[in-house]
Motif scaffolding. Structure first.
Motif, PDB file in Angstrom:
ATOM      1  N   ARG A   1       0.804  -1.228   0.000  1.00 23.34           N
ATOM      2  CA  ARG A   1       0.000   0.000   0.000  1.00 23.34           C
ATOM      3  C   ARG A   1       0.832   1.272   0.000  1.00 23.34           C
ATOM      4  O   ARG A   1       0.373   2.315  -0.448  1.00 23.34           O
ATOM      5  CB  ARG A   1      -0.917   0.011   1.229  1.00 23.34           C
ATOM      6  CG  ARG A   1      -2.300  -0.587   0.965  1.00 23.34           C
ATOM      7  CD  ARG A   1      -2.234  -2.060   0.741  1.00 23.34           C
ATOM      8  NE  ARG A   1      -3.502  -2.593   0.251  1.00 23.34           N
ATOM      9  CZ  ARG A   1      -3.663  -3.835  -0.157  1.00 23.34           C
ATOM     10  NH1 ARG A   1      -2.651  -4.670  -0.164  1.00 23.34           N
ATOM     11  NH2 ARG A   1      -4.836  -4.253  -0.581  1.00 23.34           N
TER      12      ARG A   1
ATOM     13  N   GLN B   1      -4.845  10.665   0.418  1.00 26.02           N
ATOM     14  CA  GLN B   1      -4.445   9.988   1.646  1.00 26.02           C
ATOM     15  C   GLN B   1      -4.442  10.909   2.864  1.00 26.02           C
ATOM     16  O   GLN B   1      -4.977  10.560   3.920  1.00 26.02           O
ATOM     17  CB  GLN B   1      -3.049   9.387   1.486  1.00 26.02           C
ATOM     18  CG  GLN B   1      -2.502   8.742   2.749  1.00 26.02           C
ATOM     19  CD  GLN B   1      -0.994   8.767   2.793  1.00 26.02           C
ATOM     20  OE1 GLN B   1      -0.361   8.423   1.811  1.00 26.02           O
ATOM     21  NE2 GLN B   1      -0.423   9.170   3.910  1.00 26.02           N
TER      22      GLN B   1
ATOM     23  N   PHE C   1      -7.048   9.714   5.588  1.00 26.16           N
ATOM     24  CA  PHE C   1      -6.470   8.767   6.544  1.00 26.16           C
ATOM     25  C   PHE C   1      -5.473   9.400   7.504  1.00 26.16           C
ATOM     26  O   PHE C   1      -5.338   8.946   8.639  1.00 26.16           O
ATOM     27  CB  PHE C   1      -5.775   7.620   5.794  1.00 26.16           C
ATOM     28  CG  PHE C   1      -6.693   6.822   4.910  1.00 26.16           C
ATOM     29  CD1 PHE C   1      -7.908   6.365   5.371  1.00 26.16           C
ATOM     30  CD2 PHE C   1      -6.333   6.534   3.600  1.00 26.16           C
ATOM     31  CE1 PHE C   1      -8.760   5.636   4.553  1.00 26.16           C
ATOM     32  CE2 PHE C   1      -7.171   5.800   2.770  1.00 26.16           C
ATOM     33  CZ  PHE C   1      -8.387   5.355   3.253  1.00 26.16           C
TER      34      PHE C   1
ATOM     35  N   HIS D   1      -3.199   2.592   7.208  1.00 23.92           N
ATOM     36  CA  HIS D   1      -3.586   2.254   5.839  1.00 23.92           C
ATOM     37  C   HIS D   1      -2.399   2.277   4.880  1.00 23.92           C
ATOM     38  O   HIS D   1      -2.453   1.668   3.814  1.00 23.92           O
ATOM     39  CB  HIS D   1      -4.640   3.235   5.332  1.00 23.92           C
ATOM     40  CG  HIS D   1      -5.767   3.466   6.278  1.00 23.92           C
ATOM     41  ND1 HIS D   1      -5.657   4.253   7.407  1.00 23.92           N
ATOM     42  CD2 HIS D   1      -7.046   3.020   6.270  1.00 23.92           C
ATOM     43  CE1 HIS D   1      -6.807   4.284   8.055  1.00 23.92           C
ATOM     44  NE2 HIS D   1      -7.663   3.547   7.387  1.00 23.92           N
ATOM     45  N   THR D   2      -1.330   2.985   5.251  1.00 28.97           N
ATOM     46  CA  THR D   2      -0.177   3.155   4.352  1.00 28.97           C
ATOM     47  C   THR D   2       0.954   2.191   4.663  1.00 28.97           C
ATOM     48  O   THR D   2       2.000   2.240   4.010  1.00 28.97           O
ATOM     49  CB  THR D   2       0.369   4.591   4.470  1.00 28.97           C
ATOM     50  OG1 THR D   2       0.930   4.789   5.772  1.00 28.97           O
ATOM     51  CG2 THR D   2      -0.736   5.610   4.241  1.00 28.97           C
TER      52      THR D   2
ATOM     53  N   HIS E   1       2.626  -3.011   9.568  1.00 30.16           N
ATOM     54  CA  HIS E   1       1.173  -3.009   9.408  1.00 30.16           C
ATOM     55  C   HIS E   1       0.521  -4.017  10.338  1.00 30.16           C
ATOM     56  O   HIS E   1      -0.492  -3.721  10.987  1.00 30.16           O
ATOM     57  CB  HIS E   1       0.790  -3.328   7.961  1.00 30.16           C
ATOM     58  CG  HIS E   1      -0.700  -3.444   7.753  1.00 30.16           C
ATOM     59  ND1 HIS E   1      -1.351  -4.663   7.764  1.00 30.16           N
ATOM     60  CD2 HIS E   1      -1.655  -2.501   7.573  1.00 30.16           C
ATOM     61  CE1 HIS E   1      -2.645  -4.464   7.576  1.00 30.16           C
ATOM     62  NE2 HIS E   1      -2.850  -3.168   7.453  1.00 30.16           N
TER      63      HIS E   1
ATOM     64  N   LYS F   1      -2.093  -2.760  13.005  1.00 29.74           N
ATOM     65  CA  LYS F   1      -3.473  -3.181  12.735  1.00 29.74           C
ATOM     66  C   LYS F   1      -4.024  -4.004  13.885  1.00 29.74           C
ATOM     67  O   LYS F   1      -5.183  -3.825  14.298  1.00 29.74           O
ATOM     68  CB  LYS F   1      -3.508  -3.999  11.445  1.00 29.74           C
ATOM     69  CG  LYS F   1      -4.919  -4.454  11.028  1.00 29.74           C
ATOM     70  CD  LYS F   1      -5.775  -3.279  10.614  1.00 29.74           C
ATOM     71  CE  LYS F   1      -7.148  -3.723  10.159  1.00 29.74           C
ATOM     72  NZ  LYS F   1      -7.098  -4.494   8.900  1.00 29.74           N
TER      73      LYS F   1
ATOM     74  N   ASN G   1      -8.541   7.690  13.560  1.00 26.71           N
ATOM     75  CA  ASN G   1      -8.967   6.596  12.689  1.00 26.71           C
ATOM     76  C   ASN G   1      -9.809   5.562  13.416  1.00 26.71           C
ATOM     77  O   ASN G   1     -10.436   4.708  12.772  1.00 26.71           O
ATOM     78  CB  ASN G   1      -7.745   5.935  12.042  1.00 26.71           C
ATOM     79  CG  ASN G   1      -7.190   6.766  10.900  1.00 26.71           C
ATOM     80  OD1 ASN G   1      -7.927   7.485  10.229  1.00 26.71           O
ATOM     81  ND2 ASN G   1      -5.882   6.694  10.686  1.00 26.71           N
TER      82      ASN G   1
ATOM     83  N   GLY H   1     -13.737  -2.496   2.780  1.00 29.95           N
ATOM     84  CA  GLY H   1     -12.516  -3.263   2.568  1.00 29.95           C
ATOM     85  C   GLY H   1     -12.754  -4.755   2.676  1.00 29.95           C
ATOM     86  O   GLY H   1     -13.822  -5.214   3.073  1.00 29.95           O
TER      87      GLY H   1
ATOM     88  N   HIS I   1      -6.434  -5.652   5.035  1.00 26.75           N
ATOM     89  CA  HIS I   1      -6.756  -4.226   5.142  1.00 26.75           C
ATOM     90  C   HIS I   1      -8.253  -4.000   5.303  1.00 26.75           C
ATOM     91  O   HIS I   1      -8.763  -2.923   4.996  1.00 26.75           O
ATOM     92  CB  HIS I   1      -6.218  -3.469   3.932  1.00 26.75           C
ATOM     93  CG  HIS I   1      -4.734  -3.266   3.977  1.00 26.75           C
ATOM     94  ND1 HIS I   1      -4.152  -2.076   4.345  1.00 26.75           N
ATOM     95  CD2 HIS I   1      -3.710  -4.122   3.729  1.00 26.75           C
ATOM     96  CE1 HIS I   1      -2.833  -2.185   4.311  1.00 26.75           C
ATOM     97  NE2 HIS I   1      -2.540  -3.414   3.923  1.00 26.75           N
TER      98      HIS I   1
ATOM     99  N   CYS J   1     -11.443  -2.984   7.324  1.00 31.08           N
ATOM    100  CA  CYS J   1     -11.626  -2.044   8.426  1.00 31.08           C
ATOM    101  C   CYS J   1     -12.040  -2.790   9.691  1.00 31.08           C
ATOM    102  O   CYS J   1     -13.011  -3.558   9.668  1.00 31.08           O
ATOM    103  CB  CYS J   1     -12.688  -1.019   8.068  1.00 31.08           C
ATOM    104  SG  CYS J   1     -13.070   0.121   9.405  1.00 31.08           S
TER     105      CYS J   1
END
Length: 433
Positions: free
Chosen positions: A71, A80, A84, A90-91, A97, A101, A243, A371, A379, A381
């Protein structure tokens, strides 16, 4: 596997995206001569770069394969940053990640915390219902305020009523101006203001000037750590706190869509009202309302498409994809594809009634309103349980016998060429005293 050539449109398509909005992918496929049931990848030029547009189950699996896609650098900065935030989850890719996450999923996806949110959003929606008795409201603004206040309270962010309303309205204004060339600067200004506020809050918690409730979302975000166990920067923690709260405000758009859908499908008003009454007037855990909310999310536009970059030479549906090439997932086309959904063009909440809960619906590969892929490793949500809880509760309130939703065409229609779209009036609503 024998490679086939994707359908191709060679000219720059960015102007078309701005002109067509949510219709962009379908217009391109028509231009390329692809039938509605076809999931053949489409090659196009977007922002000067060759991209591959995919849709359907195979496209979803390909797009969310972390071994094939990354991503970072895929999304234009102008999109972006306001949506975000800088250095948001998200990046990220790989271990950074996964760690970030999971830290956020532990909070937003936990059933006990979701139950806490359900209680708070019910309180806020009851307050909105009370205001509708005093004066006419509009579903979009009032639901966004109720959802946002519930999200901030759920996160443990303690503010006065006036300050809480102000922050939620800033978040809503960001979303309402994002994506439009003439108004995107407004979204950027609100992003800066919100980042400044949230960063100060994180700094105050970290310094001890503000005490966050133990085990609150705020406390966890103030202690957010990277893959090496180090505290993330204040602003990064602030971005991720937003977020975990701001997307709930965005559900106000789905509430407006749901109101319009209730006008068009009054038989569901009766079903949902009866189910709620049988449950003692509860706003939560009403299967008919949840199914209605899910069908609203399937049939009404929110995300048009998302980008990723190919990590290596690969292929999808027999078509080659080169390393570094942008891959675009067609959300609208996947959610409404006749090849994926029975009677795809009809509004039929019945299709979701067999699925007991949000996690069960997430097992439908082509169901990607927020998503796809696995909620922890992919990814998808992590806020879908909160989203559906908020939306379903709002649907129950709007089905009450004392509530009137405007049936004027201005309230029940919206432009598919505007992003992010919604009925212009927000859908007017009132309740008898």
């Amino acid at each position: 596997m024998t490679q086939t050539r994707p359908a191709r449109i060679r000219t720059e398509q960015a102007p078309g995206f701005l002109r067509w909005g949510y219709l962009f992918a379908s217009r391109l496929r028509e231009k390329a001569g692809l039938p509605a049931t076809s999931h053949t990848p489409l090659s196009l030029t977007l922002l000067g770069k060759t991209s591959v547009l995919v849709r359907g189950e195979e496209g979803v699996r390909f797009f969310y394969d972390n071994d094939l896609m990354e991503r970072h650098g895929a999304m234009p900065t102008l999109v972006q940053l306001p949506l975000f935030g800088d250095k948001a989850v998200h990046t990220l890719d790989g271990e950074p990640h996964r760690v970030r996450k999971n830290a956020m999923t532990d909070l937003a996806y936990d059933n006990d915390r979701v139950a806490d949110f359900q209680r708070l959003v019910a309180e806020e929606l009851e307050a909105a219902h009370g205001r509708w008795k005093a004066e006419e409201g509009n579903v979009h603004d009032d639901a966004a305020l109720a959802f946002g206040r519930a999200a901030l309270r759920w996160a443990g962010v303690e503010l006065s009523d006036g300050e809480m309303d102000r922050r939620v309205r800033q978040m809503n204004r960001l979303l309402d101006t994002f994506g439009q060339l003439s108004q995107n600067p407004v979204a950027m200004v609100e992003r800066v203001r919100l980042d400044r506020w949230a960063t100060q809050l994180i700094q105050d918690v970290r310094s001890g000037q503000v005490t966050a409730a133990p085990d609150s979302v705020l406390a966890h975000m103030a202690d957010l750590r990277d893959e090496n166990g180090e505290l993330v920067e204040d602003k990064v923690a602030a971005v991720e706190l937003q977020n975990l709260t701001r997307p709930t405000v965005a559900v106000g758009r789905f509430a407006a869509f749901a109101a319009a859908a209730l006008v068009k499908h009054p038989e569901w008003v009766e079903r949902i009202r009866a189910a709620s009454q049988q449950a003692g007037g509860s706003l939560t855990d009403i299967p008919e309302a949840v199914a209605f909310a899910q069908e609203v999310r399937r049939t009404h536009p929110f995300v048009p498409m998302l980008p990723a970059l190919a990590k290596k030479d690969t292929e999808v549906s027999g078509c080659p994809v080169r390393k570094g090439q942008r891959v675009l997932l067609d959300f609208v086309g996947t959610l409404t594809s006749p090849a994926e959904w029975r009677d795809a063009g009809s509004f039929d909440p019945e299709r979701f009634l067999p699925y007991d809960g949000v996690e069960a619906a997430e097992s439908i590969t082509a169901f990607i309103p927020q998503g796809g892929g696995d909620v922890r490793t992919g990814h998808r949500c992590p806020g879908e349980k909160i989203t559906v809880s908020a939306l379903a509760a709002a649907v129950v309130v709007m089905c009450r016998p004392d509530v009137t939703i405007s049936s004027d065409v201005k309230d029940t229609t919206f432009p598919w060429t505007r992003m992010l779209t919604r009925p212009a009036t927000g859908v007017r609503i009132s309740a008898t005293g």
